[in-house]
Design a protein around this motif. Sequence first.
Motif, PDB file in Angstrom:
ATOM      1  N   PRO A   1      39.763  42.166  51.096  1.00 51.26           N
ATOM      2  CA  PRO A   1      39.083  42.610  49.875  1.00 51.26           C
ATOM      3  C   PRO A   1      39.140  44.126  49.747  1.00 51.26           C
ATOM      4  N   CYS A   2      39.097  44.598  48.494  1.00 52.01           N
ATOM      5  CA  CYS A   2      39.303  46.024  48.259  1.00 52.01           C
ATOM      6  C   CYS A   2      38.440  46.496  47.097  1.00 52.01           C
ATOM      7  N   CYS A   3      37.919  47.702  47.226  1.00 55.06           N
ATOM      8  CA  CYS A   3      37.287  48.400  46.099  1.00 55.06           C
ATOM      9  C   CYS A   3      38.039  49.713  45.924  1.00 55.06           C
ATOM     10  N   ILE A   4      38.479  49.988  44.695  1.00 52.96           N
ATOM     11  CA  ILE A   4      39.266  51.172  44.398  1.00 52.96           C
ATOM     12  C   ILE A   4      38.438  52.126  43.540  1.00 52.96           C
ATOM     13  N   GLU A   5      38.491  53.417  43.843  1.00 52.78           N
ATOM     14  CA  GLU A   5      37.860  54.391  42.971  1.00 52.78           C
ATOM     15  C   GLU A   5      38.516  54.333  41.595  1.00 52.78           C
ATOM     16  N   LYS A   6      37.748  54.677  40.588  1.00 51.36           N
ATOM     17  CA  LYS A   6      38.315  54.651  39.239  1.00 51.36           C
ATOM     18  C   LYS A   6      39.085  55.941  38.958  1.00 51.36           C
ATOM     19  N   PRO A   7      40.045  55.911  38.011  1.00 57.57           N
ATOM     20  CA  PRO A   7      40.613  54.707  37.409  1.00 57.57           C
ATOM     21  C   PRO A   7      41.438  53.935  38.434  1.00 57.57           C
ATOM     22  N   MET A   8      41.683  52.663  38.150  1.00 54.90           N
ATOM     23  CA  MET A   8      42.375  51.831  39.131  1.00 54.90           C
ATOM     24  C   MET A   8      43.735  52.413  39.502  1.00 54.90           C
ATOM     25  N   ALA A   9      44.429  52.987  38.520  1.00 51.03           N
ATOM     26  CA  ALA A   9      45.725  53.637  38.734  1.00 51.03           C
ATOM     27  C   ALA A   9      45.973  54.535  37.532  1.00 51.03           C
ATOM     28  N   PRO A  10      46.956  55.452  37.595  1.00 46.16           N
ATOM     29  CA  PRO A  10      47.185  56.374  36.483  1.00 46.16           C
ATOM     30  C   PRO A  10      47.707  55.724  35.204  1.00 46.16           C
ATOM     31  N   SER A  11      48.177  54.488  35.276  1.00 43.73           N
ATOM     32  CA  SER A  11      48.717  53.830  34.094  1.00 43.73           C
ATOM     33  C   SER A  11      48.331  52.362  34.072  1.00 43.73           C
ATOM     34  N   TYR A  12      48.426  51.772  32.876  1.00 47.04           N
ATOM     35  CA  TYR A  12      48.156  50.346  32.739  1.00 47.04           C
ATOM     36  C   TYR A  12      49.177  49.524  33.532  1.00 47.04           C
ATOM     37  N   ALA A  13      50.445  49.939  33.506  1.00 46.65           N
ATOM     38  CA  ALA A  13      51.493  49.196  34.218  1.00 46.65           C
ATOM     39  C   ALA A  13      51.195  49.141  35.712  1.00 46.65           C
TER      40      ALA A  13
END
Length: 325
Positions: free
Chosen positions: A94-106
Amino acid sequence: MNKTKIRWGILGCGNVTEVKSGPAYQKTEGFEVVAVMRRDAGKAADYAKRHGIPKYYSDADALINDEEVDAVYIATPPDSHKRYALKVAAAGKPCCIEKPMAPSYADSLEVEQAFAKKNIPLFVAYYRRSLPRFLKVKEWLDTHQIGEVRHIRWFLGKPPNEVDLSGQYNWRTDAQVAPGGYFDDLASHGLDLFAYLLGDFDEAYGTALNQQGLYTAKDAITGHWLHKKGITGSGTWNFGTHQREDLVEIYGSEGKIGFSVFEEADVVLVNAKGEKRLFIAHPEHVQQFHVENLREDLFGGKSHPSTGKTALHTSWVMDRILGSL
């Protein structure tokens, strides 16, 4: 998870983890932070010592594959989120990622799909969905205190800071790390919150440019959107104004609600009964309720409000406003 205790590892023990998030993982019943990682081994060792954490690493793979680490919190800059998250998914944790999830939607889509394919829990640290101050706003909306919601608008402005003016490197304004600059870092919080309060977005578009030329990322963005419930919305984020201002107003058929996304300010309800102002303090560790909700989800109590799926929608909205989609 079929466990009585979940042992967390933290990738990236920078400023956000000092007070906002790290201690929340340590203080939440059923959670334990057993390892941290930072590329600078000395800084990782210092963090571990100060926070009473038994292990530290300077290599992300070593932490991710540590058999004593059950789950991973990624708190590194956004351009590394995808790389690390895919490794966590491959490790089946399991993982929790700081926002935003990534720099792009892709990139966000690739991350979300990697966890969904394996049915591994994925969360993103949009912690405002768990804060009592904003839950009060949701309560007012859900109980129709302003009637039918018609429109939401947000203005966020701030002057350039000393780092911006000096030309010093700042990953938050590096287009290779955060294409929208402070918009990526700050607006994501509000737009995600609006989806939680008013429902998903049906459409979004915007204009984004660099007015000041102080850095490579965008510094002036205006967006318009439509929620699936037929509620219109607009936002302006400008990072070259003369003073800081942060105001959200939600207009309804019978009143309005006002609040700040970031400032320590009252939430305000205005309707036929008059004006009600409430100050609802945040906890000492602002991610405390978010982390406690992680425990409830992982131990099977209730679903967390900020998942990979909800954060993916926010990434879509962000890219639409920036004109990237």
